[in-house]
Each structure stands twice: as C-alpha cells, then as structure tokens.
Design a protein around this motif. Structure first.
Motif, PDB file in Angstrom:
ATOM      1  N   ASP A  80     -54.301  24.921 -32.845  1.00 51.31           N
ATOM      2  CA  ASP A  80     -52.972  24.648 -33.481  1.00 51.31           C
ATOM      3  C   ASP A  80     -51.796  25.477 -32.774  1.00 51.31           C
ATOM      4  OD1 ASP A  80     -53.924  22.754 -34.701  1.00 51.31           O
ATOM      5  OD2 ASP A  80     -54.276  24.366 -36.514  1.00 51.31           O
ATOM      6  N   ARG A  81     -51.570  26.541 -32.645  1.00 53.02           N
ATOM      7  CA  ARG A  81     -51.061  26.999 -32.162  1.00 53.02           C
ATOM      8  C   ARG A  81     -50.177  27.152 -30.787  1.00 53.02           C
ATOM      9  NH1 ARG A  81     -50.592  33.406 -33.531  1.00 53.02           N
ATOM     10  NH2 ARG A  81     -50.294  32.746 -35.838  1.00 53.02           N
ATOM     11  N   ASP A  82     -50.778  27.084 -29.762  1.00 49.58           N
ATOM     12  CA  ASP A  82     -50.579  26.156 -28.418  1.00 49.58           C
ATOM     13  C   ASP A  82     -49.966  25.487 -28.548  1.00 49.58           C
ATOM     14  OD1 ASP A  82     -51.397  28.335 -27.441  1.00 49.58           O
ATOM     15  OD2 ASP A  82     -53.518  27.436 -27.273  1.00 49.58           O
ATOM     16  N   ARG A  83     -51.034  24.036 -29.175  1.00 50.79           N
ATOM     17  CA  ARG A  83     -50.408  22.721 -29.452  1.00 50.79           C
ATOM     18  C   ARG A  83     -48.797  22.612 -30.471  1.00 50.79           C
ATOM     19  NH1 ARG A  83     -53.880  19.027 -32.753  1.00 50.79           N
ATOM     20  NH2 ARG A  83     -54.613  21.017 -33.225  1.00 50.79           N
ATOM     21  N   GLU A  84     -48.415  23.461 -31.179  1.00 48.83           N
ATOM     22  CA  GLU A  84     -47.276  23.320 -31.939  1.00 48.83           C
ATOM     23  C   GLU A  84     -46.345  24.140 -30.668  1.00 48.83           C
ATOM     24  OE1 GLU A  84     -47.555  25.446 -35.320  1.00 48.83           O
ATOM     25  OE2 GLU A  84     -48.967  23.901 -36.586  1.00 48.83           O
ATOM     26  N   TRP A  87     -45.014  21.172 -28.545  1.00 50.37           N
ATOM     27  CA  TRP A  87     -44.848  19.908 -29.339  1.00 50.37           C
ATOM     28  C   TRP A  87     -43.373  20.677 -29.306  1.00 50.37           C
ATOM     29  CZ3 TRP A  87     -48.616  18.841 -33.561  1.00 50.37           C
ATOM     30  CH2 TRP A  87     -49.081  18.011 -33.289  1.00 50.37           C
ATOM     31  N   LEU A  88     -43.038  21.760 -29.385  1.00 47.40           N
ATOM     32  CA  LEU A  88     -41.113  22.338 -29.492  1.00 47.40           C
ATOM     33  C   LEU A  88     -40.478  22.836 -28.029  1.00 47.40           C
ATOM     34  CD1 LEU A  88     -42.117  24.401 -32.274  1.00 47.40           C
ATOM     35  CD2 LEU A  88     -41.074  22.689 -32.733  1.00 47.40           C
ATOM     36  N   ARG A  89     -41.128  22.356 -27.355  1.00 53.74           N
ATOM     37  CA  ARG A  89     -40.415  22.923 -26.200  1.00 53.74           C
ATOM     38  C   ARG A  89     -39.276  21.461 -25.761  1.00 53.74           C
ATOM     39  NH1 ARG A  89     -45.524  23.548 -21.934  1.00 53.74           N
ATOM     40  NH2 ARG A  89     -46.102  25.484 -22.556  1.00 53.74           N
ATOM     41  N   PRO A  90     -38.038  22.344 -25.166  1.00 54.36           N
ATOM     42  CA  PRO A  90     -36.533  21.309 -25.477  1.00 54.36           C
ATOM     43  C   PRO A  90     -37.167  20.197 -24.908  1.00 54.36           C
ATOM     44  CG  PRO A  90     -36.301  23.789 -24.615  1.00 54.36           C
ATOM     45  CD  PRO A  90     -37.671  23.813 -25.640  1.00 54.36           C
ATOM     46  N   ARG A  91     -38.143  19.950 -23.354  1.00 57.75           N
ATOM     47  CA  ARG A  91     -38.185  18.489 -22.455  1.00 57.75           C
ATOM     48  C   ARG A  91     -38.747  17.888 -22.846  1.00 57.75           C
ATOM     49  NH1 ARG A  91     -43.134  18.568 -20.399  1.00 57.75           N
ATOM     50  NH2 ARG A  91     -44.639  20.303 -20.996  1.00 57.75           N
ATOM     51  N   ALA A  92     -39.980  18.145 -24.366  1.00 60.54           N
ATOM     52  CA  ALA A  92     -39.922  16.909 -25.063  1.00 60.54           C
ATOM     53  C   ALA A  92     -39.285  16.292 -26.158  1.00 60.54           C
ATOM     54  CB  ALA A  92     -41.111  18.050 -26.293  1.00 60.54           C
TER      55      ALA A  92
END
Length: 165
Positions: A80-84, A87-92
């Motif tokens: 979960d931590r890696d996935r979150e 997901w929160l990176r600005p490029r996304a």
C-alpha cells in the motif's frame, strides 16, 4: 459554441487515449473521469442537458466510485505505501488536472454566453422520476443488475481466504 464542442470532443478523445495507455489503474480512472466530463460537455452543447447531467451524476460520479472501490478491494501488486506514493506523484495528476481545467474554463465561458441569451434549462425532479420509472424502468433495472453483478464478481475475484497467498 462550435469551438467549445470541438474542444470538448478533442479532450474526450485525448482522455480516452490516455485511459487505454496508462499502466496504473488509478491513473486510467482519473483520465476516464475527465473523458466522461468532456462527453457531458458535448451533450450539453448539443442541447441535451438532462443527458449531460446523468452523464456526470451516474458515470463520472457513481461508476467511478465503484471502479476505485474495486481497485482498492482487489489490492493487486505493490504494498500500500509504495502504491500510494506512486499515485500521489505530480506527473500522475498534471494531465487530468490540465484537461479538467480546460473543461472548467469552457463551462465558465459557456455559462457566461448563455446567461445573456435568456435560455434556461429547467428539469424538475418529477420529470426525472417519471422518465426513469416510466418508459425507461427496464433500462434502469438492467443497469442496476449489471452493476450488482460486477460488484459481486469483483468481490469474488478479490477475496482472500485465510491461509492463501
């Protein structure tokens, strides 16, 4: 108004292309929301405000919540931590945010233009209820049945029995 419709259509096509090319499911869902909002703008500009409202409420709202729920429930791949953090990176978020802000500017321009013409769209809740539970009752029930089937299927695929890996 033709420029607004063409811009919305282009955003819809670009968003749909981005949906099918994303590797991360949540990123694809973000682009799908933008695509559905762009389609709602096209419908509104074509003179179908009720269809546009249903597009936003049902598809961009309820169906996207269901997709996110299923993605979270399946919990595939990384911890979960890696996935979150991914997901929160600005490029996304930059692409969907840019397309959504263009749609927002279109909405403001369109509302400003329509306010001077005296055109109003007025649909009462009674008309919505009569339409949904009158001639379209079978379609509403089939759609709810399909959503329930999809949810049960996702739960069945995503469940983990104790002792399984």
């Amino acid at each position: 108004m033709h420029i607004l419709a063409l811009t919305s259509a282009c955003i819809s096509i670009l968003g749909a292309f981005m949906v099918i090319t994303r590797r991360v499911a949540v990123h694809a869902v973000l682009y799908l929301v933008v695509t559905l909002l762009a389609l709602a703008c096209v419908l509104a500009l074509l003179g179908a405000p009720f269809a546009a409202a249903l597009e936003v409420i049902i598809y961009a709202g309820a169906i996207m919540v269901l997709f996110v729920f299923v993605i979270m429930m399946l919990n595939l791949g990384k911890p979960d931590r890696d996935r979150e953090t991914e997901w929160l990176r600005p490029r996304a978020w930059v692409g969907p945010a840019a397309l959504a802000s263009i749609l927002g500017m279109e909405l403001l321009f369109g509302l400003r233009t329509l306010s001077g013409t005296g055109i109003t769209f007025q649909i009462t809740p009674r008309e919505v209820g009569l339409s949904l539970f009158g001639p379209y009752v079978l379609m509403v029930e089939l759609a709810s049945f399909l959503l329930l089937t999809g949810l049960v299927t996702a739960f069945h695929i995503g469940r983990h029995w104790p002792g399984e890996h």
